[in-house]
Design an enzyme around this catalytic site. Structure first.
Site, short mmCIF file in Angstrom:
data_model
loop_
_atom_site.label_atom_id
_atom_site.label_comp_id
_atom_site.label_asym_id
_atom_site.label_seq_id
_atom_site.Cartn_x
_atom_site.Cartn_y
_atom_site.Cartn_z
N HIS A 11 29.54 48.97 48.98
CA HIS A 11 29.67 48.76 50.43
C HIS A 11 28.34 48.63 51.15
CE1 HIS A 11 33.82 48.43 50.05
NE2 HIS A 11 33.95 49.64 49.54
N ARG A 55 33.10 39.43 47.17
CA ARG A 55 33.07 39.81 48.59
C ARG A 55 31.94 40.79 48.91
NH1 ARG A 55 38.52 43.44 48.98
NH2 ARG A 55 39.41 41.57 48.06
N GLU A 61 39.29 56.25 33.46
CA GLU A 61 38.91 56.79 34.76
C GLU A 61 40.21 57.05 35.50
OE1 GLU A 61 36.21 54.45 37.21
OE2 GLU A 61 36.87 55.54 39.00
N ASN A 98 28.90 54.42 43.62
CA ASN A 98 29.33 53.02 43.74
C ASN A 98 28.66 52.43 44.98
OD1 ASN A 98 30.85 50.82 44.83
ND2 ASN A 98 32.39 51.21 43.27
N HIS A 113 37.87 57.49 43.22
CA HIS A 113 38.53 56.77 44.30
C HIS A 113 38.89 57.71 45.44
CE1 HIS A 113 40.41 53.52 46.44
NE2 HIS A 113 39.92 52.71 45.53
N ARG A 155 33.59 41.59 42.03
CA ARG A 155 34.93 41.04 42.23
C ARG A 155 34.95 39.54 42.02
NH1 ARG A 155 39.15 43.36 44.94
NH2 ARG A 155 38.92 45.59 45.23
N THR A 182 40.58 48.77 45.42
CA THR A 182 41.43 48.84 44.23
C THR A 182 42.59 49.77 44.53
OG1 THR A 182 39.34 48.73 43.05
CG2 THR A 182 41.31 49.11 41.74
N GLU A 235 32.16 47.57 37.07
CA GLU A 235 33.62 47.46 37.21
C GLU A 235 33.99 46.00 37.32
OE1 GLU A 235 35.50 49.24 40.60
OE2 GLU A 235 34.34 51.05 40.38
N HIS A 237 31.10 46.98 41.51
CA HIS A 237 32.32 46.23 41.16
C HIS A 237 32.05 44.77 41.48
CE1 HIS A 237 36.99 45.84 41.91
NE2 HIS A 237 36.51 44.92 41.08
N1 PXP Z 1 36.56 53.86 40.84
C1 PXP Z 1 37.07 52.62 40.89
C2 PXP Z 1 37.68 52.06 39.66
C3 PXP Z 1 37.02 51.85 42.06
O1 PXP Z 1 37.53 50.62 42.09
C4 PXP Z 1 36.39 52.41 43.19
C5 PXP Z 1 36.29 51.61 44.47
O2 PXP Z 1 35.54 50.48 44.23
C6 PXP Z 1 35.87 53.71 43.09
C7 PXP Z 1 35.99 54.42 41.91
C8 PXP Z 1 35.16 54.37 44.22
O3 PXP Z 1 36.08 54.62 45.24
P1 PXP Z 1 35.56 55.00 46.68
O4 PXP Z 1 34.78 53.83 47.19
O5 PXP Z 1 36.81 55.24 47.45
O6 PXP Z 1 34.71 56.23 46.53
#
Ligand code: PXP
Length: 242
Positions: free
Chosen positions: A15, A54, A155, A12, A195, A50, A105, A74, A48
């Site tokens: 960030h 952001r 997921e 992901n 997550h 949003r 999330t 996402e 993702h």
């Molecule tokens: N899965 C989903 C559905 C999420 O919303 C996120 C965070 O955006 C992640 C996985 C990844 O989580 P993390 O950034 O904590 O690794």
């Protein structure tokens, strides 16, 4: 020799965009970091989009989609983003809940409470040939409802496991995830998870046999500050296959 299940690693990239947007610059570029992650052995990229934009923006989504061999998008049940998803055609449409004031999330999608809307969104994706995934807590009612929507994937939300600090809580959250994975597979769902996963907690999740793919973001981007993106991906991969 016993065969080892290869769990896929999707990075992901949100960030990277968070850092970029903090100064309104063009760098760091999520596309560039995504390519480095793929070169280091990541199986795919997730972003993702949003409602408040952001971090990831539409342009990022289009560029990532055009570049990554596997791209998961996402998003929340937002008509404008659903329309964008139909246009860019991610490899996986990942429905998540969203609240503007949350840092990340926080919980799984409440499929039970939003059953009709989720079912419509899943059908919209699947009629377009895009597989759909629902981000859910490992809870019986949510898993049953997820299967009833017709989604192919869930997921499992690993956040409570990742946040647990005592051995007892970690063990009990792992049990919930093991149950959730087994139950989801029994309902005919394919199972991903994510997550809060880090090198120190990911191994127990890859050991869950039903889990096919992990989506990992924050820790990878954080570790990339010390190790570079390639180093962070390799570190996570090694921890997944310990
Ligand atoms: N899965 C989903 C559905 C999420 O919303 C996120 C965070 O955006 C992640 C996985 C990844 O989580 P993390 O950034 O904590 O690794």
């Amino acid at each position: 020799m016993e065969s080892v299940k290869a769990v896929r690693l999707a990075i992901n990239i949100d960030h990277v965009a968070t850092v970029r947007n903090a100064r309104g610059t063009e760098y760091p570029d999520p596309l560039h970091l995504a390519v480095l992650a793929l070169n280091a052995g990541a199986d795919g990229i997730v972003a993702h989009l949003r409602e408040d934009r952001r971090h990831i923006r539409e342009r990022d989504v289009r560029l990532l989609r055009a570049t990554a061999p596997y791209f998961g998008l996402e998003f929340a049940l937002d008509p404008a983003i659903i329309a964008l998803a139909l246009e860019v055609r991610p490899n996986l449409a990942m429905f998540v809940p969203e609240r503007r004031e949350e840092l990340t999330t926080e919980s799984g999608l409440d499929v039970v409470a939003n059953f009709d809307a989720v079912t419509r969104a899943v059908a919209t994706m699947q009629e377009a040939g895009i597989p759909a995934s629902l981000f859910v807590d490992p809870v019986e009612q949510q898993l049953t409802a997820a299967a009833e929507t017709g989604a192919q994937f869930v997921e499992l939300h690993t956040g409570a496991y990742a946040d647990a600090t005592t051995e007892r809580d970690i063990a009990s959250e792992l049990d919930r995830l093991r149950f959730g994975a087994r139950r989801a597979a029994g309902l005919g769902l394919r199972v991903n998870a994510g997550h809060g996963l880090r090198p120190d907690n990911v191994g127990a999740i890859t050991d869950i046999k039903e889990i096919e793919e992990l989506s990992i973001g924050h820790c990878i981007v954080a570790r990339a500050l010390s190790l570079g993106m390639e180093g962070a991906v390799r570190e996570m991969r090694a921890a997944m296959t310990r």
